[in-house]
Design an enzyme around this catalytic site. Structure first.
Site, mmCIF file in Angstrom:
data_model
loop_
_atom_site.group_PDB
_atom_site.id
_atom_site.type_symbol
_atom_site.label_atom_id
_atom_site.label_comp_id
_atom_site.label_asym_id
_atom_site.label_seq_id
_atom_site.Cartn_x
_atom_site.Cartn_y
_atom_site.Cartn_z
ATOM 1 N N GLY A 7 110.416 31.936 59.064
ATOM 2 C CA GLY A 7 111.858 31.813 59.047
ATOM 3 C C GLY A 7 112.282 30.368 59.272
ATOM 4 O O GLY A 7 111.521 29.542 59.771
ATOM 5 N N ALA A 8 113.523 30.086 58.890
ATOM 6 C CA ALA A 8 114.091 28.758 59.126
ATOM 7 C C ALA A 8 115.467 28.955 59.738
ATOM 8 O O ALA A 8 116.448 28.357 59.312
ATOM 9 C CB ALA A 8 114.167 27.957 57.826
ATOM 10 N N GLY A 9 115.505 29.822 60.754
ATOM 11 C CA GLY A 9 116.760 30.117 61.428
ATOM 12 C C GLY A 9 117.035 29.141 62.548
ATOM 13 O O GLY A 9 116.494 28.030 62.588
ATOM 14 N N GLY A 12 113.390 28.833 64.969
ATOM 15 C CA GLY A 12 112.244 28.401 64.178
ATOM 16 C C GLY A 12 112.568 27.192 63.319
ATOM 17 O O GLY A 12 111.756 26.275 63.181
ATOM 18 N N ASN A 103 111.613 36.827 73.296
ATOM 19 C CA ASN A 103 111.817 37.163 74.698
ATOM 20 C C ASN A 103 111.183 38.511 75.022
ATOM 21 O O ASN A 103 110.964 39.343 74.147
ATOM 22 C CB ASN A 103 113.313 37.210 75.016
ATOM 23 C CG ASN A 103 113.953 35.835 74.946
ATOM 24 O OD1 ASN A 103 113.384 34.859 75.412
ATOM 25 N ND2 ASN A 103 115.133 35.756 74.353
ATOM 26 N N LYS A 186 111.091 34.493 82.764
ATOM 27 C CA LYS A 186 112.217 34.348 81.835
ATOM 28 C C LYS A 186 112.800 35.706 81.479
ATOM 29 O O LYS A 186 114.023 35.876 81.429
ATOM 30 C CB LYS A 186 111.767 33.622 80.564
ATOM 31 C CG LYS A 186 112.923 33.403 79.598
ATOM 32 C CD LYS A 186 112.502 32.756 78.290
ATOM 33 C CE LYS A 186 113.711 32.592 77.376
ATOM 34 N NZ LYS A 186 113.351 32.039 76.048
ATOM 35 N N GLU A 267 119.077 43.048 70.859
ATOM 36 C CA GLU A 267 117.719 43.390 71.288
ATOM 37 C C GLU A 267 117.753 44.256 72.551
ATOM 38 O O GLU A 267 117.052 43.993 73.518
ATOM 39 C CB GLU A 267 116.924 42.114 71.542
ATOM 40 C CG GLU A 267 116.755 41.238 70.314
ATOM 41 C CD GLU A 267 116.029 39.941 70.624
ATOM 42 O OE1 GLU A 267 114.955 39.704 70.035
ATOM 43 O OE2 GLU A 267 116.528 39.167 71.451
#
Length: 316
Positions: A7-9, A12, A103, A186, A267
């Site tokens: 991906g290129a979001g 990423g 996460n 986290k 999520e």
């Protein structure tokens, strides 16, 4: 080392763009729509740490994957994980390392099952980014941190080999000797930040409403689950979470709240539900964690119902 960024979001794309600018051998695995967008505009990052404009970033679509890559960086949302695994599977060879930045912990089970635990490192990142309407990556914070490390002793040498490509690449990267511990810490924090989703308000607003005790109660509940799993949050992590979740006037909200406010998928199961599942029979009916989870699932149910109704109207 050949690196495939899935991906290129917002996440990423950011780390991949930094690696590309630093001269690393990076290819972005993208879908047709994003490929067309990037071919037209290039990969653009707007950041207080320095902008990036890569006119022709190396792109590939899943159907064209033929050879294995050395490192695969995975930063998709949890609800896209199954599709992502299917898309990059042809790029996984016997020596490929997978570095997930999702996460929570549940994604490790899916990756281990598909590719074997030896291929999957531990990883996490801390960054605030988003895609705008033009597909540009907007970086809002003055930090961009990425941690990676071996989950088992047999991976130690492989994890160390990543230092050559991930260090000194335009962001704060470090190899951790306790990556699972850090991932749990986290996870415990961001699940607790789910209180901002429940209240539909920032931390400072919740504190102003005398609700800081609920934030503390939720964090303690999550920390107890982490402790039961063998990853009790250390004092620095507890201090950080306590400050972030109770500071008067703070505008901090969980990223999941921003997703809710724009009607996007969330999520819920991966971040909050999986913690609740691990709590098992110990979960009290009135626990703040359970209430936060039910709230998120109710949002998902309403979103699904309204999306379905809209689709029916369009079909009519």
């Amino acid at each position: 080392m050949r690196i495939l960024v899935v991906g290129a979001g917002a996440i990423g794309g950011y780390f991949g763009a930094r690696l590309l600018k630093a001269g690393r051998d990076v290819t972005f695995l993208v879908r047709a729509k994003r490929a067309a967008q990037l071919a037209a505009t290039g990969l653009i990052v707007k950041s207080p740490l320095g902008d990036i404009d890569a006119p022709r970033p190396p792109l590939i679509e899943a159907e064209a994957l033929r050879e294995p890559f050395d490192l695969i960086i995975l930063s998709c949302k949890a609800y896209d994980l199954d599709g992502a695994i299917k898309s990059f599977a042809p790029a996984v060879g016997p020596n490929t390392l997978i570095l997930p930045l999702l996460n929570g912990m549940r994604h490790l089970d899916a990756l281990d099952q598909r590719f074997g635990a030896g291929a999957v490192l531990g990883g996490l990142c801390a960054i605030s980014t988003a895609l705008d309407d033009q597909g540009r990556i907007l970086h809002f914070s003055d930090f961009a941190n990425l941690a990676y490390g071996a989950r088992e002793s047999a991976q130690a040498e492989k994890a160390e080999a990543l230092d050559k490509v991930l260090l000194n690449a335009g962001f704060d990267a470090r190899r951790s000797g306790k990556i699972a511990q850090e991932m749990w810490e986290k996870w415990t924090f961001i699940a607790s930040a789910g209180l901002t989703c429940l209240m539909r308000a920032a931390v400072g607003d919740i504190e102003a409403a005398n609700g800081a005790d609920l934030a503390v109660a939720l964090y303690n509940e999550c920390a107890e689950i982490a402790t039961g799993a063998g990853f009790a949050p250390r004092e620095p992590a507890r201090k950080f979470a306590g400050g972030m979740l109770t500071t008067p006037g703070s505008e901090f909200v969980a990223s999941m709240l921003r997703d809710i406010e724009r009607g996007a998928p969330i999520e819920a199961d991966h971040i909050v539900g999986d913690l609740l599942r691990r709590q098992g029979a110990k979960a009290e009916p009135g626990s703040v964690l359970r209430i936060a989870y039910v709230h998120l699932k109710a949002y998902e149910a309403r979103r699904a119902r309204e999306t379905g109704a809209k689709a029916e109207r369009s079909g009519a």
